[in-house]
Design a protein around this motif. Structure first.
Motif, mmCIF file in Angstrom:
data_model
loop_
_atom_site.group_PDB
_atom_site.id
_atom_site.type_symbol
_atom_site.label_atom_id
_atom_site.label_comp_id
_atom_site.label_asym_id
_atom_site.label_seq_id
_atom_site.Cartn_x
_atom_site.Cartn_y
_atom_site.Cartn_z
ATOM 1 N N PHE A 56 -28.977 -17.236 8.957
ATOM 2 C CA PHE A 56 -29.658 -18.220 8.114
ATOM 3 C C PHE A 56 -30.374 -17.533 6.952
ATOM 4 N N LYS A 57 -31.001 -16.395 7.225
ATOM 5 C CA LYS A 57 -31.695 -15.679 6.152
ATOM 6 C C LYS A 57 -30.697 -15.173 5.116
ATOM 7 N N GLU A 58 -29.596 -14.601 5.571
ATOM 8 C CA GLU A 58 -28.574 -14.065 4.666
ATOM 9 C C GLU A 58 -28.016 -15.150 3.754
ATOM 10 N N ASN A 59 -27.907 -16.356 4.276
ATOM 11 C CA ASN A 59 -27.351 -17.466 3.501
ATOM 12 C C ASN A 59 -28.416 -18.326 2.832
ATOM 13 N N GLU A 60 -29.668 -17.853 2.880
ATOM 14 C CA GLU A 60 -30.803 -18.530 2.238
ATOM 15 C C GLU A 60 -30.928 -19.982 2.696
#
Length: 203
Positions: A56-60
């Motif tokens: 989720f963080k990587e894909n903002e």
């Protein structure tokens, strides 16, 4: 309830990035490592949640992390022993998730984070989010209450929603009068029957 053990995996890539949020419920020190309500067995959910949070963080993508956080006068202590006081180690998100970050931290003063004003504001501020992945503990208390409240909120608004709970990323405490495997199954079955999508794990 045998069907719970036969659920399929779910591919995160199938979720629309802008319309999806991850909800992390009470993956905090006070329910795993230290305190009157801690259970070390719940630690098993941390690795899969770490992977999901990193995705989720990587894909903002939007991530909310709830932290149980009480004052000494919390009326919840009439039901449960004193736990997770504000500003203590117990109320902090576990280090493995802290080190990844990428989440908005919301404190909650009851078992059901849905009722926190900050979460209700989020629903209004991001009306296009209608896919929710819910992970954390305890399956039969905080996760169950939040998931059912969220589902019934969308039903009341007559809006379609996709609420997903992965079996390998939720757990509850284990005691002689509260066997975790049994209560996990009961809670997952209740959510399943309420229209919440129960999946084996997230890929």
């Amino acid at each position: 309830m045998s069907q719970i053990n036969n659920k399929s995996n779910f591919y995160l890539k199938d979720l629309p990035i802008k319309q999806t949020a991850l909800i992390i419920v009470d993956v905090i020190n006070g329910f795993i490592f230290e305190g009157s309500l801690s259970c070390k067995a719940i630690e098993r959910i941390i690795p899969p949640i770490k992977k999901t949070l990193a995705y989720f963080k990587e894909n903002e993508m939007k991530v909310i992390a709830f932290s149980d956080s009480h004052t000494e006068k919390s009326t919840e202590f009439l039901t449960f022993p004193e736990h997770c006081l504000c500003g203590t180690f117990e109320s902090e998100i576990v280090e493995d998730l802290k080190s990844i970050g990428g989440y908005s931290l919301l404190f909650k003063n009851s078992t059901n984070g849905f009722h926190e004003d900050a979460f209700k504001k989020l629903l209004k501020d991001f009306p296009y989010i209608d896919n929710f992945v819910i992970v954390g503990d305890c399956t039969d208390i905080c996760v169950l209450q939040f998931a059912l409240s969220l589902k019934t909120y969308f039903n009341k608004e007559n809006r379609e929603s996709n609420i997903i709970v992965p079996v390998d990323s939720v757990d509850t405490f284990n005691l002689e009068d509260h066997p975790s495997e049994f209560y996990n199954l009961i809670a997952l079955d209740l959510m399943d029957k309420a229209g919440i999508q129960i999946v084996k794990s997230l890929i």
